[in-house]
Write an enzyme that holds these catalytic residues in place. Structure first.
Site, PDB file in Angstrom:
ATOM      1  N   ARG A  32      -8.901  -2.635  -9.312  1.00  0.00           N
ATOM      2  CA  ARG A  32      -8.317  -3.439  -8.228  1.00  0.00           C
ATOM      3  C   ARG A  32      -6.864  -3.842  -8.493  1.00  0.00           C
ATOM      4  O   ARG A  32      -6.352  -4.782  -7.900  1.00  0.00           O
ATOM      5  CB  ARG A  32      -9.171  -4.674  -7.928  1.00  0.00           C
ATOM      6  N   LYS A  43       5.649   1.146  -1.504  1.00  0.00           N
ATOM      7  CA  LYS A  43       4.761   2.040  -0.771  1.00  0.00           C
ATOM      8  C   LYS A  43       4.157   3.035  -1.754  1.00  0.00           C
ATOM      9  O   LYS A  43       4.876   3.694  -2.500  1.00  0.00           O
ATOM     10  CB  LYS A  43       5.522   2.804   0.312  1.00  0.00           C
ATOM     11  N   GLU A  45      18.058  11.493   1.861  1.00  0.00           N
ATOM     12  CA  GLU A  45      17.645  10.089   1.942  1.00  0.00           C
ATOM     13  C   GLU A  45      18.833   9.156   1.761  1.00  0.00           C
ATOM     14  O   GLU A  45      18.886   8.077   2.354  1.00  0.00           O
ATOM     15  CB  GLU A  45      16.572   9.785   0.889  1.00  0.00           C
ATOM     16  N   LYS A  77      17.731  -0.448   1.197  1.00  0.00           N
ATOM     17  CA  LYS A  77      16.275  -0.506   1.261  1.00  0.00           C
ATOM     18  C   LYS A  77      15.751  -1.858   0.796  1.00  0.00           C
ATOM     19  O   LYS A  77      14.836  -2.424   1.401  1.00  0.00           O
ATOM     20  CB  LYS A  77      15.659   0.605   0.415  1.00  0.00           C
ATOM     21  N   GLU A  86       5.981  -3.569   6.580  1.00  0.00           N
ATOM     22  CA  GLU A  86       6.330  -2.655   7.672  1.00  0.00           C
ATOM     23  C   GLU A  86       5.730  -3.067   9.021  1.00  0.00           C
ATOM     24  O   GLU A  86       5.149  -2.260   9.737  1.00  0.00           O
ATOM     25  CB  GLU A  86       5.894  -1.223   7.324  1.00  0.00           C
ATOM     26  N   ARG A 104      11.233  -2.663   8.819  1.00  0.00           N
ATOM     27  CA  ARG A 104      11.059  -1.660   7.767  1.00  0.00           C
ATOM     28  C   ARG A 104      10.790  -0.271   8.356  1.00  0.00           C
ATOM     29  O   ARG A 104      11.043   0.751   7.702  1.00  0.00           O
ATOM     30  CB  ARG A 104       9.938  -2.072   6.814  1.00  0.00           C
ATOM     31  N   ASN A 141      12.253   4.848   8.285  1.00  0.00           N
ATOM     32  CA  ASN A 141      11.621   6.125   8.595  1.00  0.00           C
ATOM     33  C   ASN A 141      12.467   6.967   9.548  1.00  0.00           C
ATOM     34  O   ASN A 141      11.956   7.931  10.148  1.00  0.00           O
ATOM     35  CB  ASN A 141      10.233   5.896   9.201  1.00  0.00           C
ATOM     36  N   HIS A 197      11.886  10.666   9.772  1.00  0.00           N
ATOM     37  CA  HIS A 197      10.652  10.976   9.049  1.00  0.00           C
ATOM     38  C   HIS A 197       9.476  11.372   9.945  1.00  0.00           C
ATOM     39  O   HIS A 197       8.528  11.995   9.466  1.00  0.00           O
ATOM     40  CB  HIS A 197      10.247   9.787   8.179  1.00  0.00           C
ATOM     41  N   HIS A 229       7.659  14.497   8.386  1.00  0.00           N
ATOM     42  CA  HIS A 229       6.300  14.499   7.857  1.00  0.00           C
ATOM     43  C   HIS A 229       5.436  15.558   8.543  1.00  0.00           C
ATOM     44  O   HIS A 229       4.576  16.183   7.906  1.00  0.00           O
ATOM     45  CB  HIS A 229       5.663  13.118   8.021  1.00  0.00           C
ATOM     46  N   HIS A 280      10.840  17.371   0.646  1.00  0.00           N
ATOM     47  CA  HIS A 280      10.800  16.224   1.552  1.00  0.00           C
ATOM     48  C   HIS A 280      12.174  15.956   2.165  1.00  0.00           C
ATOM     49  O   HIS A 280      12.303  15.768   3.379  1.00  0.00           O
ATOM     50  CB  HIS A 280      10.311  14.986   0.805  1.00  0.00           C
TER      51      HIS A 280
END
Length: 359
Positions: free
Chosen positions: A120, A141, A183, A224, A234, A238, A242, A245, A249, A262
């Site tokens: 956990r 993330k 990026e 960022k 997000e 936030r 993206n 993206h 993606h 990427h």
């Protein structure tokens, strides 16, 4: 050398610069002394090049165990995730243990997800080794991929620290620098027109020296960090990170993870988003991509219908609609829902424009 603080729910520092691994002993000695085991989840290619350098900064610490994973997006699978968990269990890692994510963005995403779920949650430190990872290593993330979509299985889980030693960047292949710079310029597009102009003037990434690159990376991390501090999970601004993206993606999923990097997919996604937005820098960005050898013509091999089906499953989407981060003016991103007909028409228009430019 620079140090930034990310004021998340659990604040942590990002250290950037040549030789920065020294802070493991200088700044985090106390943390390491109360640790029973250190696990290094390492990209196998990075390990072959730099594991000795990392180990030299961990001498006289507790017992260290190393688990090597495939390079790139291939590591972000459920099988690799379970292999990491098995590795930790087999070596009796506990809640007092700590993981080091040693590699690029994919390694950080996977190792962070492993750390967030093992017992956990145990502590982990990001040690990014690529330009691209200046983005993914900061912000908490973590994720693995699903065949139906990228980063669909994951958590928000902040690292204990990010140690970005630019020593590692010296061995990066040209393609990886290209991937990471996408990026970097994304951060400029959503934040600062003067910085954007600086980057658009770079026609060959090999012309940048280590100091110049470090400055751009620091700026990107600062952008960022500021957004993460305002919206850690997000729910609002936030999402602007993206930019480019949504399509990127989908390209990665449809092409097969690892077929295109990427950052190269993000460059295509940004070109598309700029076309949708009617941004004044759209043409100049395409020229920049051409000079820096981004494979924008990859979209010629892809079906819009297949891409659209994946984009409708994007985490920013709801009820099967196509949602994009758009940008009419540099530094002023916003979210907008685009109807499928407009999205398809813009996709075809971009493909035609790229053909005319012989990209």
């Amino acid at each position: 050398m620079a140090t930034l603080t990310v004021e998340a729910a659990k604040p942590y520092e990002v250290h950037i610069g040549q030789g920065m691994l020294k802070v493991l002993q200088e700044n985090y000695r106390g943390m390491l002394e109360i640790t029973d085991k250190i696990g290094i989840i390492a990209d196998e290619k990075v390990a072959a090049l730099h594991l000795d350098y990392l180990n030299a900064h961990l001498k006289d610490t507790v017992e260290i165990f190393i688990f090597k994973i495939p390079a790139g997006e291939q590591a972000k699978s459920i099988d690799c995730f379970m292999d990491c968990q098995t590795f930790l269990l087999d070596h009796n890692f506990s809640r007092k243990s700590i993981l080091l994510a040693f590699g690029g963005g994919a390694t950080g995403d996977l190792a962070g997800f492993v750390a967030s779920t093992y017992m956990r949650g145990i502590r982990f430190i990001q040690i990014p080794t690529t330009v691209l990872a200046h983005d993914s290593a900061v912000g908490g993330k973590t994720a693995i991929n699903h065949p139906s979509g990228k980063n669909m299985i994951g958590t928000f889980y902040q690292p204990s620290a990010v140690i970005y030693d630019t020593h590692f960047l010296k061995t990066l292949p040209v393609q990886e620098v290209r991937s990471g710079m996408a990026e970097v310029i994304k951060h400029a597009f959503i934040s600062n027109k003067d910085w954007l102009a600086e980057l658009l003037a770079v026609n060959d990434f090999s012309q940048m020296d280590e100091k110049d690159l470090a400055v751009h990376l620091e700026r990107g991390i600062a952008v960022k960090s500021a957004i993460v501090e305002e919206d850690e999970f997000e729910s609002g601004v936030r999402k602007f990170l993206n930019f480019g993206h949504t399509l990127a993606h989908a390209i990665e999923a449809v092409s097969g993870y690892g077929t295109i990097t990427h950052g190269e997919a993000v460059a295509i996604g940004m070109a598309y988003a700029l076309e949708l937005s009617g941004h004044e820098k759209s043409g100049e960005f395409l020229e920049w991509c051409m000079k820096n050898k981004y494979p924008l013509n990859a979209i010629d091999k892809l079906s819009f219908e297949k891409l659209s089906a994946v984009m409708k499953k994007d985490k920013k989407s709801s009820e099967g609609l196509l949602n994009f981060v758009l940008l009419k003016e540099t530094g002023r991103p916003y979210m907008e829902t685009i109807d499928e007909q407009t999205a398809r028409r813009t996709f075809m228009a971009l493909s035609a424009k790229l053909g005319e430019m012989h990209i």
